[in-house]
Design a protein around this motif. Sequence first.
Motif, PDB file in Angstrom:
ATOM      1  N   ASP A 185       1.028  -1.203   0.029  1.00 52.89           N
ATOM      2  CA  ASP A 185      -0.045   0.017   0.029  1.00 52.89           C
ATOM      3  C   ASP A 185       0.757   1.150   0.066  1.00 52.89           C
ATOM      4  OD1 ASP A 185       0.955   0.153   2.496  1.00 52.89           O
ATOM      5  OD2 ASP A 185      -0.823  -0.494   3.636  1.00 52.89           O
ATOM      6  N   LEU A 186       0.211   2.280   0.046  1.00 56.60           N
ATOM      7  CA  LEU A 186       0.717   3.567  -0.155  1.00 56.60           C
ATOM      8  C   LEU A 186       1.941   3.848   1.036  1.00 56.60           C
ATOM      9  CD1 LEU A 186      -1.861   6.180  -1.535  1.00 56.60           C
ATOM     10  CD2 LEU A 186       0.109   5.255  -2.555  1.00 56.60           C
ATOM     11  N   VAL A 187       1.591   3.674   2.149  1.00 59.11           N
ATOM     12  CA  VAL A 187       2.112   4.239   3.207  1.00 59.11           C
ATOM     13  C   VAL A 187       3.593   3.066   3.502  1.00 59.11           C
ATOM     14  CG1 VAL A 187       1.167   2.881   5.128  1.00 59.11           C
ATOM     15  CG2 VAL A 187       2.478   4.795   5.815  1.00 59.11           C
ATOM     16  N   ARG A 188       3.428   1.967   3.311  1.00 61.10           N
ATOM     17  CA  ARG A 188       4.286   0.941   3.325  1.00 61.10           C
ATOM     18  C   ARG A 188       5.479   1.048   2.123  1.00 61.10           C
ATOM     19  NH1 ARG A 188      -0.041  -1.797   5.315  1.00 61.10           N
ATOM     20  NH2 ARG A 188       0.316  -2.878   7.395  1.00 61.10           N
ATOM     21  N   THR A 189       4.878   1.451   0.967  1.00 64.16           N
ATOM     22  CA  THR A 189       6.007   1.757   0.093  1.00 64.16           C
ATOM     23  C   THR A 189       6.869   2.874   0.273  1.00 64.16           C
ATOM     24  OG1 THR A 189       4.273   0.981  -1.668  1.00 64.16           O
ATOM     25  CG2 THR A 189       5.901   2.068  -2.653  1.00 64.16           C
ATOM     26  N   LEU A 190       6.227   4.115   0.962  1.00 59.88           N
ATOM     27  CA  LEU A 190       6.915   5.190   1.001  1.00 59.88           C
ATOM     28  C   LEU A 190       7.948   4.755   2.054  1.00 59.88           C
ATOM     29  CD1 LEU A 190       4.063   7.977   1.494  1.00 59.88           C
ATOM     30  CD2 LEU A 190       5.996   7.787  -0.376  1.00 59.88           C
ATOM     31  N   ALA A 191       7.486   4.154   3.015  1.00 55.72           N
ATOM     32  CA  ALA A 191       8.234   3.607   4.177  1.00 55.72           C
ATOM     33  C   ALA A 191       9.526   2.744   3.893  1.00 55.72           C
ATOM     34  CB  ALA A 191       7.862   3.013   5.165  1.00 55.72           C
ATOM     35  N   THR A 192       9.319   1.757   2.889  1.00 54.33           N
ATOM     36  CA  THR A 192      10.416   0.686   2.569  1.00 54.33           C
ATOM     37  C   THR A 192      11.007   1.050   0.983  1.00 54.33           C
ATOM     38  OG1 THR A 192       8.771  -0.727   1.715  1.00 54.33           O
ATOM     39  CG2 THR A 192       9.162  -0.951   3.898  1.00 54.33           C
ATOM     40  N   GLN A 193      10.210   1.126   0.222  1.00 57.69           N
ATOM     41  CA  GLN A 193      10.867   1.240  -0.948  1.00 57.69           C
ATOM     42  C   GLN A 193      11.216   2.607  -1.351  1.00 57.69           C
ATOM     43  OE1 GLN A 193      10.831  -1.590  -3.084  1.00 57.69           O
ATOM     44  NE2 GLN A 193       9.937  -2.341  -1.184  1.00 57.69           N
ATOM     45  N   LEU A 194      10.693   3.755  -0.821  1.00 54.42           N
ATOM     46  CA  LEU A 194      11.437   4.947  -0.867  1.00 54.42           C
ATOM     47  C   LEU A 194      12.256   5.468   0.264  1.00 54.42           C
ATOM     48  CD1 LEU A 194       8.959   5.121  -3.086  1.00 54.42           C
ATOM     49  CD2 LEU A 194       9.397   7.564  -2.860  1.00 54.42           C
ATOM     50  N   ASN A 195      12.607   4.713   1.362  1.00 56.13           N
ATOM     51  CA  ASN A 195      13.273   4.724   2.438  1.00 56.13           C
ATOM     52  C   ASN A 195      12.978   5.763   3.523  1.00 56.13           C
ATOM     53  OD1 ASN A 195      14.882   2.634   1.541  1.00 56.13           O
ATOM     54  ND2 ASN A 195      15.594   3.837  -0.041  1.00 56.13           N
ATOM     55  N   PHE A 196      11.612   6.092   3.518  1.00 51.92           N
ATOM     56  CA  PHE A 196      11.219   7.196   4.612  1.00 51.92           C
ATOM     57  C   PHE A 196      10.994   6.564   5.851  1.00 51.92           C
ATOM     58  CE2 PHE A 196      10.228   9.812   0.767  1.00 51.92           C
ATOM     59  CZ  PHE A 196      11.017  11.123   1.049  1.00 51.92           C
ATOM     60  N   GLY A 198       8.532   4.229   8.763  1.00 51.22           N
ATOM     61  CA  GLY A 198       7.154   4.437   8.886  1.00 51.22           C
ATOM     62  C   GLY A 198       6.635   5.761   9.261  1.00 51.22           C
ATOM     63  N   LEU A 199       7.365   6.807  10.113  1.00 49.20           N
ATOM     64  CA  LEU A 199       6.944   7.830  10.512  1.00 49.20           C
ATOM     65  C   LEU A 199       6.641   8.809   9.642  1.00 49.20           C
ATOM     66  CD1 LEU A 199       5.892   9.738  12.735  1.00 49.20           C
ATOM     67  CD2 LEU A 199       8.281  10.378  13.235  1.00 49.20           C
ATOM     68  N   TYR A 200       7.738   9.148   8.907  1.00 47.09           N
ATOM     69  CA  TYR A 200       7.701   9.773   7.558  1.00 47.09           C
ATOM     70  C   TYR A 200       7.083   9.459   6.582  1.00 47.09           C
ATOM     71  CZ  TYR A 200      11.040  13.024  10.153  1.00 47.09           C
ATOM     72  OH  TYR A 200      11.593  13.862  10.711  1.00 47.09           O
ATOM     73  N   GLY A 201       6.748   8.205   6.250  1.00 50.61           N
ATOM     74  CA  GLY A 201       5.644   7.809   5.333  1.00 50.61           C
ATOM     75  C   GLY A 201       4.200   8.036   5.608  1.00 50.61           C
ATOM     76  N   GLU A 202       3.899   8.108   6.845  1.00 49.48           N
ATOM     77  CA  GLU A 202       2.562   8.466   7.413  1.00 49.48           C
ATOM     78  C   GLU A 202       2.622   9.897   7.355  1.00 49.48           C
ATOM     79  OE1 GLU A 202       1.886   4.916  10.839  1.00 49.48           O
ATOM     80  OE2 GLU A 202       2.300   6.872  11.418  1.00 49.48           O
ATOM     81  N   GLU A 203       3.570  10.556   7.748  1.00 50.84           N
ATOM     82  CA  GLU A 203       3.509  11.987   7.652  1.00 50.84           C
ATOM     83  C   GLU A 203       3.302  12.524   6.136  1.00 50.84           C
ATOM     84  OE1 GLU A 203       3.550  14.318   9.766  1.00 50.84           O
ATOM     85  OE2 GLU A 203       4.183  16.240   8.763  1.00 50.84           O
ATOM     86  N   LEU A 204       3.870  12.014   5.308  1.00 49.18           N
ATOM     87  CA  LEU A 204       3.783  12.376   3.640  1.00 49.18           C
ATOM     88  C   LEU A 204       2.276  12.019   3.527  1.00 49.18           C
ATOM     89  CD1 LEU A 204       6.963  11.318   1.930  1.00 49.18           C
ATOM     90  CD2 LEU A 204       6.265  13.717   2.556  1.00 49.18           C
ATOM     91  N   CYS A 205       1.763  10.883   3.724  1.00 46.54           N
ATOM     92  CA  CYS A 205       0.390  10.738   3.511  1.00 46.54           C
ATOM     93  C   CYS A 205      -0.597  11.921   3.920  1.00 46.54           C
ATOM     94  CB  CYS A 205      -0.146   9.413   3.796  1.00 46.54           C
ATOM     95  SG  CYS A 205       0.644   7.861   2.945  1.00 46.54           S
ATOM     96  N   THR A 206      -0.552  12.144   5.299  1.00 52.53           N
ATOM     97  CA  THR A 206      -1.244  13.090   5.983  1.00 52.53           C
ATOM     98  C   THR A 206      -1.054  14.510   5.066  1.00 52.53           C
ATOM     99  OG1 THR A 206      -0.937  11.940   8.112  1.00 52.53           O
ATOM    100  CG2 THR A 206      -1.765  14.401   8.109  1.00 52.53           C
ATOM    101  N   LEU A 207       0.078  14.823   4.764  1.00 54.28           N
ATOM    102  CA  LEU A 207       0.336  16.071   4.133  1.00 54.28           C
ATOM    103  C   LEU A 207      -0.391  16.105   2.986  1.00 54.28           C
ATOM    104  CD1 LEU A 207       4.151  17.024   4.954  1.00 54.28           C
ATOM    105  CD2 LEU A 207       2.110  17.915   5.938  1.00 54.28           C
ATOM    106  N   ALA A 208      -0.325  15.039   2.125  1.00 51.81           N
ATOM    107  CA  ALA A 208      -0.857  15.064   0.890  1.00 51.81           C
ATOM    108  C   ALA A 208      -2.556  14.824   0.786  1.00 51.81           C
ATOM    109  CB  ALA A 208      -0.310  13.661   0.085  1.00 51.81           C
ATOM    110  N   GLY A 209      -2.957  14.321   2.006  1.00 56.01           N
ATOM    111  CA  GLY A 209      -4.551  14.227   2.109  1.00 56.01           C
ATOM    112  C   GLY A 209      -4.819  12.881   1.741  1.00 56.01           C
ATOM    113  N   VAL A 210      -4.120  11.793   1.656  1.00 60.32           N
ATOM    114  CA  VAL A 210      -4.362  10.528   0.926  1.00 60.32           C
ATOM    115  C   VAL A 210      -4.572   9.708   2.036  1.00 60.32           C
ATOM    116  CG1 VAL A 210      -3.373  11.149  -1.281  1.00 60.32           C
ATOM    117  CG2 VAL A 210      -2.121   9.938   0.461  1.00 60.32           C
ATOM    118  N   ASP A 211      -5.238   8.607   1.755  1.00 57.08           N
ATOM    119  CA  ASP A 211      -5.349   7.458   2.910  1.00 57.08           C
ATOM    120  C   ASP A 211      -3.982   6.606   2.904  1.00 57.08           C
ATOM    121  OD1 ASP A 211      -6.585   5.693   4.831  1.00 57.08           O
ATOM    122  OD2 ASP A 211      -7.337   4.297   3.173  1.00 57.08           O
ATOM    123  N   TYR A 212      -3.668   6.227   4.298  1.00 56.53           N
ATOM    124  CA  TYR A 212      -2.310   5.362   4.277  1.00 56.53           C
ATOM    125  C   TYR A 212      -2.538   4.090   3.417  1.00 56.53           C
ATOM    126  CZ  TYR A 212      -1.480   8.222   8.659  1.00 56.53           C
ATOM    127  OH  TYR A 212      -1.304   9.096   9.362  1.00 56.53           O
TER     128      TYR A 212
END
Length: 729
Positions: A185-196, A198-212
């Motif tokens: 899903d979006l948040v896990r991909t940001l966290a692992t594949q893009l190396n952000f 967990g916390l910053y993966g969730e932060e980016l989803c929140t800032l973008a207004g999209v569901d984790y």
Amino acid sequence: MDRKRELTSVDLAALAGELSVYEGAGVGKVYLYPDADLLRFRMRHYDHGRTELLVEVGENKRVNVADPDHVPEAPERPPNFAMMLRNRMQGAELTDVSQYEFDRILELTFERDEETTRVVAELFGDGNVAILDGTGEVIDCLETVRLKSRTVAPGAQYEFPSARFNPLGVDYDAFAARMRDSDSDLVRTLATQLNFGGLYGEELCTLAGVDYNVPIEEATDEQLHALYDAMRRLADRLADSDLDPRVYYELSNPDADDPTDDEGEIEGRRVDVTPIPLAEYDQRYGEPFESFNEALDDYFTYASDEGDDSGGESAGGGRQRPDFESEIEKHKRIIQQQKGAIEDFEAQADRERENAEALYANYDLVDDILSTIREARAADHSWDDIEERFAEGAEQGISAAEAVVSLDGSEGTVTVEIDGERVTLDANEGVEKNADRLYTEAKRIEGKKEGAEEAIAQTREELEEIEARRDEWEAADAGEDGGAGGDGESDDEDEDEEVDWLSEPSIPVRQSEHWYEDFRWFHTSDGFLVIGGRDAEDNEDLVKKYLDRGDRFFHAQAHGGPATILKATGPSESYDGDVDIPESSKREAAQFAVSYSSVWKDGKFAGDVYEVSPDQVSKTPESGEFLEKGGFAIRGDRTYYENTEVGVAVGITCEPETRVIGGPPSAIEPATETAIRVEPGRYAQNDIGKRLYREFKKRFADDSFLRKIASPDQIQEFLPPGGSRMSDD
């Protein structure tokens, strides 16, 4: 919530920028604390003085410059690793600090004579520190690593781990491709594949207004664009060192209006430290810090796994009230960002409509392009063939072919340039449907604008609520301070008691805004306001808007200086001709005028100043002459203050307001709790501003007070242009 023990890749990206200000520091000694896997580099920097750099790779994994009071006592017997570093690095100079790719690896480079030493801090896994020579060979390391993928051992070439994907510098296409390649899903991909993480993966989803939890295969292009935009904003802040650090707490009583106890200490425990405020932590109490280094130092010095009933020993940073100012500034920043977003939406919508209208205005041209593509595709010509045909037509000067910029067979689109704008069209549709699509896109963007307008209205309501709570708190505080009680003592007797603010453990912040803060300003020792321009535009405004009858105008005889006005009355008062300005105030105004002129910048310690009345100052030049912006014609006799000494003091007031002020020493020193005089010298404005900030901070027992009301930049506003140094007086 478990407390943070390791720095993230985002943390290191922010930290590397901050640590660069310590480049040039010379190494004195190096200590190793084996039990904690902690290295301590005791250094000295020309501007920052004693500098204690800590590198910890044990249970905690961090790098930061620490307050000298926060470093552990030196071990009695230095281990061999520390002795090797002392022999190799004593006298070496820190020349570079960098993060490796987007990994949790920080490289510190030191130079001594012709010898280079690199300290590589690995802040992941079990943690490690490797010491390399100039060729990259490992001299020694805390832990020997022998894996199939890499080796870290004395005598071997140092091998970095396989490079992690660095999302901060990629374009949208690379970002989207990386996201689409995931099966999560979006948040896990940001966290692992893009190396952000967990916390910053969730932060980016929140800032973008999209569901984790949106699966990648269900994610829309709009959602990916929103995530990419949020990531770019984060990347830009890190690149520009536009930080606003926070230490976050888990409070003992989260519902309390005030997180501090009776002694002003925060009731709770530290659980995280971040270089910027996080939307994910909006409901968590965050203490602001001037720099990320200071925040890291506070966090790793005091954070523990214990509860919050330790008597406040590790709470640190006591306050007497909620930090309303920080929240107010945060909401004001959000409002500015929302205003910018609305302006962007308006511009985008206008551009889409203009492009649609351009299609109709060039109907025949666009129809020719689209028809040519459809006919060629119907005849089974490849997209490459079609592109070649357009290129040949452009060489022959065919208008339709010249307008074609590119074709994308995978998307079935053609990009054309019309009236200087590039528009991407669906090659399978006609002019009308393409134009209709652009009009529809304009409406969609306007819908986003409406959402932003609703958001800004909500933010304004929140701001008003915070300001109302601040006013209520201050009113209640004033009532407690001013209550007469039943003992018959008068309020005047209480007011006569002097408070030693430097020794107070907690100082309440009291500030208000004043119209004259847009300019240089001070109040004379007799209470008169003096204002001066910072540049030519300020000088213009001052003379046109604020030079009134009864005022006195001062200017240094030297070229380049502030238009200085000694105000006889306030902005809402009328001059009745009965205001007698003392000579002492005039001399302070003259000293102000010469101190902030080119006299100081030229390294001189005195200059001439003249004084005239408002009716002698004119923007009308003599016949045949020209006045530059910020320049004035002075007519009639002048009163001169010859050989006026330059002199500036900067100080901190605690009552009736808490703020930085600056100006002539005779006016500033009696009005402040503590002040420092400066004189022309070798340090640039930003350097001397930092020096004064550090000195002021040491003078107050409440070590959190200064950063609430001031910063080096705010102190710098009261410093003259050019070089300065602290005076010995």
